[in-house]
Design an enzyme around this catalytic site. Structure first.
Site, PDB file in Angstrom:
ATOM      1  N   LYS A  38      38.551  77.365  61.189  1.00 18.59           N
ATOM      2  CA  LYS A  38      39.333  77.722  60.001  1.00 18.59           C
ATOM      3  C   LYS A  38      38.701  77.097  58.753  1.00 18.59           C
ATOM      4  O   LYS A  38      38.549  77.760  57.728  1.00 18.59           O
ATOM      5  CB  LYS A  38      40.776  77.228  60.160  1.00 18.59           C
ATOM      6  CG  LYS A  38      41.590  78.099  61.087  1.00 18.59           C
ATOM      7  CD  LYS A  38      42.925  77.481  61.468  1.00 18.59           C
ATOM      8  CE  LYS A  38      43.613  78.366  62.499  1.00 18.59           C
ATOM      9  NZ  LYS A  38      44.771  77.761  63.147  1.00 18.59           N
ATOM     10  N   GLN A  58      48.672  72.806  62.643  1.00 14.19           N
ATOM     11  CA  GLN A  58      48.163  73.369  63.894  1.00 14.19           C
ATOM     12  C   GLN A  58      49.136  73.081  65.041  1.00 14.19           C
ATOM     13  O   GLN A  58      49.507  71.933  65.275  1.00 14.19           O
ATOM     14  CB  GLN A  58      46.775  72.768  64.192  1.00 14.19           C
ATOM     15  CG  GLN A  58      46.083  73.352  65.392  1.00 14.19           C
ATOM     16  CD  GLN A  58      45.686  74.816  65.209  1.00 14.19           C
ATOM     17  OE1 GLN A  58      45.188  75.213  64.154  1.00 14.19           O
ATOM     18  NE2 GLN A  58      45.914  75.624  66.233  1.00 14.19           N
ATOM     19  N   ASP A  89      51.178  80.500  57.623  1.00 15.47           N
ATOM     20  CA  ASP A  89      51.359  80.954  59.004  1.00 15.47           C
ATOM     21  C   ASP A  89      52.586  81.862  59.129  1.00 15.47           C
ATOM     22  O   ASP A  89      52.758  82.540  60.142  1.00 15.47           O
ATOM     23  CB  ASP A  89      51.553  79.745  59.932  1.00 15.47           C
ATOM     24  CG  ASP A  89      50.363  79.529  60.861  1.00 15.47           C
ATOM     25  OD1 ASP A  89      49.541  80.458  60.998  1.00 15.47           O
ATOM     26  OD2 ASP A  89      50.279  78.434  61.450  1.00 15.47           O
TER      27      ASP A  89
END
Ligand code: NDP
Length: 296
Positions: free
Chosen positions: A54, A98, A121
């Site tokens: 990422k 994460q 997200d």
């Protein structure tokens, strides 16, 4: 019939190129550089690989990447303090924690502490509610990538029968909401669904997000259907480790109209959509027009 293979790797490269073009314009016209903060707690090797990837792709499109690596025994208070600091930081437009988090941390509490406008997200309860009520939201990256590929493949999705196998909060449910938003007739199937084969055979669009290697065979697929395989399953075959999806690719490709492979289908689209969401968040935060084609 032999299906068109939907090349997610190439599609993701196109999305990243579009994002990079917009980022360059934001810099030139407004002096803005989008910033994405990724928070990793602990040393899970798979998570470390994702976070590295990422970070690399974030800088490649011209954005700033901020990595925060915290020890596995980080307290909830310390993690929340970092999130509040990132919420308040104007250089940070997107925040991603994460998952999975270590067991002693409450994932829902942590995710819901993120400013919804920076929740790239799309897991914050406000964004879930906005998506569910058809309002502008941050959309979870994997389903957004699937939607982009479906629109590119089929044009209008209106009136098509869509079956989503899997009802998780990160893939199945938001995928179903997005398909409903595009006026599909949507069925959500799961482990208790009766006669799953027959349900799948009714699908013009079949999205598999189960996590069971090659569970869906070709004879569950309607001839000409578009099949999106979200599953990523690591298996051993002929003594070698390999990745397969939730769909039995060879038999499905013989029946379907179009299908995503594993690997090289949905997977690469997820990070591309994370970058697209960070760009969208930056535009919204600054009252600028959103990029076309990169949101739901
Ligand atoms: P979850 O384990 O959270 O959800 C799996 C879903 O599949 C559940 O709703 C479950 O039903 C359903 N299910 C399980 N067994 C069956 C069965 N026999 N028949 C019908 N439905 C079944 O998984 P995720 O949604 O997080 O992920 C799904 C897959 O997608 C995984 O392989 C994951 O690795 C992959 N993935 C890929 C991503 C990418 O970037 N390409 C991103 C995210 C995930 P029930 O609710 O009834 O238990």
């Amino acid at each position: 019939m032999s299906a068109t293979i939907i090349d997610g790797k190439a599609f993701a490269a196109t999305v990243r190129a579009q994002v990079a073009e917009h980022v360059a314009l934001l810099k030139a016209d407004h002096g803005l550089t989008p910033g994405l903060a990724v928070v990793l707690v602990g040393e899970d090797p798979a998570s470390e690989v994702y976070v590295r990837s990422k970070g690399k792709q974030t800088t490649e499109v011209g954005m700033n990447s901020y990595e925060h690596k915290l020890p596995a025994d980080t307290s909830e208070a310390d993690l929340l303090a970092l999130i509040f600091q990132l919420n308040a930081d104007p250089a940070v437009n997107g925040i991603l924690v994460q998952l999975p988090l270590p067991d002693h941390l409450d994932s829902d509490l942590v995710i819901n502490a993120i400013d919804p406008a920076k929740d790239v997200d799309g897991f914050h309860i406000s964004n879930v509610g906005l998506l569910g009520t058809g309002q502008k939201s941050m959309v979870p990256c994997t389903p957004l990538g699937c939607l982009m590929m479906l629109r590119a493949q089929l044009g209008s999705l209106s009136g098509l029968n869509a079956v989503v196998v899997g009802r998780s909060n990160i893939v199945g449910k938001p995928m179903a909401q997005l398909l409903l938003g595009d006026s599909c007739t949507v069925t959500i199937a799961h482990s208790r669904t009766k006669d799953l084969a027959e349900v799948c055979r009714g699908a013009d669009i079949l999205v598999a997000a189960v996590g069971r290697p090659e569970m869906i065979p070709g004879d569950w697929i309607k001839p000409g259907a578009t099949v999106i395989d979200v599953g990523i399953n690591r298996i051993e075959r002929d003594g070698k480790k390999t990745l397969v999806g939730d769909v039995a690719f060879a038999s499905a490709a013989a029946v379907a109209g179009a299908i995503t492979p594993v690997p090289g289908g949905v997977g690469p689209m997820t990070i591309a959509c994370l970058l697209a969401n960070t760009l969208t968040a930056t535009c919204r935060a600054n009252g600028l027009a959103e990029p076309q084609g990169l949101t739901a």
